[in-house]
Scaffold this motif. Sequence first.
Motif, PDB file in Angstrom:
ATOM      1  N   GLN A 203      -8.224   4.125  -3.677  1.00 19.37           N
ATOM      2  CA  GLN A 203      -9.233   4.809  -2.877  1.00 19.37           C
ATOM      3  C   GLN A 203      -8.877   6.287  -2.793  1.00 19.37           C
ATOM      4  O   GLN A 203      -7.719   6.646  -2.536  1.00 19.37           O
ATOM      5  N   VAL A 204      -9.858   7.159  -3.019  1.00 17.36           N
ATOM      6  CA  VAL A 204      -9.656   8.606  -2.969  1.00 17.36           C
ATOM      7  C   VAL A 204     -10.126   9.120  -1.609  1.00 17.36           C
ATOM      8  O   VAL A 204     -11.124   8.647  -1.065  1.00 17.36           O
TER       9      VAL A 204
ATOM     10  N   ILE B 234      -0.731   8.659  -0.483  1.00 18.85           N
ATOM     11  CA  ILE B 234      -0.200   9.877  -1.113  1.00 18.85           C
ATOM     12  C   ILE B 234      -0.869  11.098  -0.485  1.00 18.85           C
ATOM     13  O   ILE B 234      -2.087  11.269  -0.587  1.00 18.85           O
ATOM     14  N   GLY B 235      -0.057  11.923   0.158  1.00 17.15           N
ATOM     15  CA  GLY B 235      -0.566  13.127   0.809  1.00 17.15           C
ATOM     16  C   GLY B 235       0.188  14.373   0.384  1.00 17.15           C
ATOM     17  O   GLY B 235       0.304  15.328   1.148  1.00 17.15           O
ATOM     18  N   THR B 236       0.698  14.368  -0.842  1.00 14.69           N
ATOM     19  CA  THR B 236       1.439  15.506  -1.382  1.00 14.69           C
ATOM     20  C   THR B 236       0.478  16.565  -1.916  1.00 14.69           C
ATOM     21  O   THR B 236      -0.722  16.320  -2.069  1.00 14.69           O
ATOM     22  N   PRO B 237       0.981  17.763  -2.254  1.00 11.70           N
ATOM     23  CA  PRO B 237       0.140  18.754  -2.930  1.00 11.70           C
ATOM     24  C   PRO B 237      -0.412  18.207  -4.248  1.00 11.70           C
ATOM     25  O   PRO B 237       0.154  17.280  -4.850  1.00 11.70           O
ATOM     26  N   ASP B 238      -1.494  18.820  -4.698  1.00  9.62           N
ATOM     27  CA  ASP B 238      -2.283  18.272  -5.805  1.00  9.62           C
ATOM     28  C   ASP B 238      -1.481  18.037  -7.079  1.00  9.62           C
ATOM     29  O   ASP B 238      -1.740  17.085  -7.822  1.00  9.62           O
ATOM     30  N   HIS B 239      -0.508  18.910  -7.362  1.00  2.00           N
ATOM     31  CA  HIS B 239       0.205  18.811  -8.635  1.00  2.00           C
ATOM     32  C   HIS B 239       1.082  17.569  -8.740  1.00  2.00           C
ATOM     33  O   HIS B 239       1.587  17.262  -9.821  1.00  2.00           O
ATOM     34  N   TRP B 240       1.226  16.827  -7.637  1.00  2.00           N
ATOM     35  CA  TRP B 240       2.028  15.607  -7.637  1.00  2.00           C
ATOM     36  C   TRP B 240       1.189  14.336  -7.663  1.00  2.00           C
ATOM     37  O   TRP B 240       1.731  13.228  -7.861  1.00  2.00           O
ATOM     38  N   HIS B 241      -0.097  14.439  -7.422  1.00  4.57           N
ATOM     39  CA  HIS B 241      -0.908  13.240  -7.216  1.00  4.57           C
ATOM     40  C   HIS B 241      -0.837  12.250  -8.374  1.00  4.57           C
ATOM     41  O   HIS B 241      -0.679  11.046  -8.175  1.00  4.57           O
ATOM     42  N   ALA B 242      -0.985  12.739  -9.590  1.00 12.39           N
ATOM     43  CA  ALA B 242      -1.083  11.839 -10.739  1.00 12.39           C
ATOM     44  C   ALA B 242       0.198  11.041 -10.948  1.00 12.39           C
ATOM     45  O   ALA B 242       0.161   9.806 -11.067  1.00 12.39           O
ATOM     46  N   LEU B 243       1.333  11.726 -11.027  1.00 12.00           N
ATOM     47  CA  LEU B 243       2.600  11.027 -11.283  1.00 12.00           C
ATOM     48  C   LEU B 243       2.910  10.008 -10.191  1.00 12.00           C
ATOM     49  O   LEU B 243       3.333   8.880 -10.478  1.00 12.00           O
ATOM     50  N   GLN B 244       2.701  10.392  -8.942  1.00 10.16           N
ATOM     51  CA  GLN B 244       3.037   9.484  -7.841  1.00 10.16           C
ATOM     52  C   GLN B 244       2.063   8.312  -7.761  1.00 10.16           C
ATOM     53  O   GLN B 244       2.469   7.171  -7.494  1.00 10.16           O
ATOM     54  N   CYS B 245       0.798   8.569  -7.999  1.00  7.56           N
ATOM     55  CA  CYS B 245      -0.201   7.503  -7.968  1.00  7.56           C
ATOM     56  C   CYS B 245       0.073   6.471  -9.057  1.00  7.56           C
ATOM     57  O   CYS B 245       0.083   5.259  -8.803  1.00  7.56           O
ATOM     58  N   ILE B 246       0.301   6.931 -10.263  1.00  4.11           N
ATOM     59  CA  ILE B 246       0.554   6.019 -11.381  1.00  4.11           C
ATOM     60  C   ILE B 246       1.844   5.229 -11.151  1.00  4.11           C
ATOM     61  O   ILE B 246       1.906   4.014 -11.403  1.00  4.11           O
TER      62      ILE B 246
ATOM     63  N   ILE C 107       0.846  -1.199   0.000  1.00  6.48           N
ATOM     64  CA  ILE C 107       0.000   0.000   0.000  1.00  6.48           C
ATOM     65  C   ILE C 107       0.877   1.243   0.000  1.00  6.48           C
ATOM     66  O   ILE C 107       1.865   1.312   0.742  1.00  6.48           O
ATOM     67  N   VAL C 108       0.491   2.218  -0.809  1.00  2.77           N
ATOM     68  CA  VAL C 108       1.134   3.535  -0.791  1.00  2.77           C
ATOM     69  C   VAL C 108       0.066   4.585  -0.536  1.00  2.77           C
ATOM     70  O   VAL C 108      -0.961   4.614  -1.225  1.00  2.77           O
TER      71      VAL C 108
ATOM     72  N   GLY D  13       3.303  -1.955  -8.267  1.00  3.24           N
ATOM     73  CA  GLY D  13       2.604  -3.098  -7.686  1.00  3.24           C
ATOM     74  C   GLY D  13       1.812  -2.822  -6.433  1.00  3.24           C
ATOM     75  O   GLY D  13       1.321  -3.754  -5.792  1.00  3.24           O
ATOM     76  N   ALA D  14       1.650  -1.554  -6.063  1.00  4.73           N
ATOM     77  CA  ALA D  14       0.959  -1.214  -4.823  1.00  4.73           C
ATOM     78  C   ALA D  14      -0.482  -0.776  -5.074  1.00  4.73           C
ATOM     79  O   ALA D  14      -0.810  -0.256  -6.140  1.00  4.73           O
ATOM     80  N   HIS D  15      -1.315  -1.008  -4.077  1.00  2.59           N
ATOM     81  CA  HIS D  15      -2.621  -0.364  -4.025  1.00  2.59           C
ATOM     82  C   HIS D  15      -2.410   1.034  -3.438  1.00  2.59           C
ATOM     83  O   HIS D  15      -1.486   1.258  -2.654  1.00  2.59           O
ATOM     84  N   VAL D  16      -3.294   1.975  -3.785  1.00  6.42           N
ATOM     85  CA  VAL D  16      -3.022   3.380  -3.470  1.00  6.42           C
ATOM     86  C   VAL D  16      -4.218   4.029  -2.789  1.00  6.42           C
ATOM     87  O   VAL D  16      -5.378   3.834  -3.201  1.00  6.42           O
ATOM     88  N   TYR D  17      -3.916   4.822  -1.765  1.00  3.33           N
ATOM     89  CA  TYR D  17      -4.874   5.734  -1.143  1.00  3.33           C
ATOM     90  C   TYR D  17      -4.365   7.136  -1.447  1.00  3.33           C
ATOM     91  O   TYR D  17      -3.306   7.540  -0.953  1.00  3.33           O
ATOM     92  N   VAL D  18      -5.091   7.870  -2.309  1.00  2.13           N
ATOM     93  CA  VAL D  18      -4.619   9.172  -2.755  1.00  2.13           C
ATOM     94  C   VAL D  18      -5.583  10.265  -2.306  1.00  2.13           C
ATOM     95  O   VAL D  18      -6.802  10.100  -2.378  1.00  2.13           O
ATOM     96  N   GLN D  19      -5.010  11.352  -1.833  1.00  3.08           N
ATOM     97  CA  GLN D  19      -5.862  12.444  -1.372  1.00  3.08           C
ATOM     98  C   GLN D  19      -6.561  13.130  -2.543  1.00  3.08           C
ATOM     99  O   GLN D  19      -6.135  13.073  -3.689  1.00  3.08           O
ATOM    100  N   LYS D  20      -7.654  13.771  -2.223  1.00  4.67           N
ATOM    101  CA  LYS D  20      -8.396  14.561  -3.204  1.00  4.67           C
ATOM    102  C   LYS D  20      -7.784  15.955  -3.289  1.00  4.67           C
ATOM    103  O   LYS D  20      -7.084  16.368  -2.359  1.00  4.67           O
ATOM    104  N   PRO D  21      -8.051  16.702  -4.351  1.00  7.13           N
ATOM    105  CA  PRO D  21      -8.524  16.225  -5.645  1.00  7.13           C
ATOM    106  C   PRO D  21      -7.450  15.367  -6.279  1.00  7.13           C
ATOM    107  O   PRO D  21      -6.261  15.573  -6.021  1.00  7.13           O
ATOM    108  N   ILE D  22      -7.851  14.431  -7.124  1.00  6.87           N
ATOM    109  CA  ILE D  22      -6.860  13.458  -7.585  1.00  6.87           C
ATOM    110  C   ILE D  22      -5.867  14.059  -8.570  1.00  6.87           C
ATOM    111  O   ILE D  22      -4.804  13.493  -8.794  1.00  6.87           O
TER     112      ILE D  22
END
Length: 456
Positions: free
Chosen positions: A162-163, A113-125, A110-111, A131-140
């Motif tokens: 999960q968002v 992600i609680g970074t500022p919004d401009h990082w969410h996409a690159l880090q999530c992908i 599991i990873v 190979g990890a499942h992801v919990y990413v903060q909103k907005p995605i």
Amino acid sequence: MADNFFLNRRNFIKGASASLLLSSFGTYGIEYFAQEKPKRVALIGTGWYGTSDLFKLIQVANVEVVALCDVDANFLNETALLVAQRQKSGKKPKLYSDYREMLEKQDLDIVLIGTPDHWHALQCIAAIKAGAHVYVQKPISVDVIEGEAMVAAARKYNKVVQVGTQRKSTPHLIDAKKQIVDAGLLGKIGHVEMCCYYHMRANGNPPEQPIPDFLDYEMWTGPAPLRPYDGIPHRRWWRTFREYGNGIVGDMCVHMLDTVRWMLDLGWPKEISSQGGIYVQKDGKSNISDTQTAVFEYDELNCVWQHRTWGNPADPEYPWSFKIYGDKGVLSGSTMKADFVPHGEGEPIHFDVLYEKEKYPEDLIEKDNELNAAPATRRHMIDFLEAIKNNTRPIADIQEGHISTASCILANLSMDLERPLIYDPNTRTVVNDPEATKLLQRAYRGPWEHPHPDNV
């Protein structure tokens, strides 16, 4: 004193019986996930909300936090000490300043992600592909195509994402949905109002200053435009710039729109329009709107958003909220409470926020902890874990988070372009609007490459 508290609390958790822990979570509940084989967990972004999310996961599941990543060495070291005190093993996680190195070297389940919004996409992908499942903060995401790429990656690699739109896991709002909306007490629903009147728009004029040694500002900025350094941006200062996010609409409307969509079973809006700008707070550096209205149109239903970061709220009881209007009554809801007021006969029905201070006393000393949101986040984590176990979609699946996020992004584009927009998710275009379609994908600062749904 705080250190002793955390150590004693950790020892208590080790010896606590399952009956002492909250069991009203999902199908399996906290007892099940507390006894499972530990999942290997990492957090990217060790500031306020990322750390808070991690602590809620530690509270409800048997996890081993093996790695933390942040470009701020102070944040990183502070959170590492707290995690060592909180988790059962007492071990300190390995520390990284580059998430790519962390994902390469660590085998993660599991990873977060609680970074500022401009990082969410690159880090999530990247986490999904590792190979990890992801919990990413909103907005995605900060643009629509980023969100499309995140959905595509989750589906391609069959990972649960999960968002952090945890209103869907908020106990009093779940009750309000079941007892009022689902029970038909509102009658014919024909209008929704959503709002935020918090004075949360930073509007200062700090001078440019040297970048501190503990911060990698180049990496913090990443794919966003590189602004002159004028203070620690990740202590909420970033939220006031559209270089990194989408303003109050992207930050606050996304929660309420997502909640209303969940309650009323709504998908993509048919059309989105918005007007607003900087009408009052013109003195500072902030470039996000201080006043804005947006309309998300559905069949025989308009969902209207309004925010002002100045003046008084329209309803002081519900300064950040939604109101669902039916011909038989109105349901008002917020993170703190909900109220149904019938039109004509019938009695009002009130729903109160749930606190769990006695069950989780560590909530009381967690820095900047949102006590009203803690129970919802714990339930959101359990839902996330259940989806991983069952290979199913979580309640705040990435697709739903994308619809809510992209709708808010499109509202800002509508404001900028001064015209309504119709988004077609099948073609990933704004219908009959080539100019708007080009704006669905922001330019990235090199060497970072923008993700695309066709090649994740």
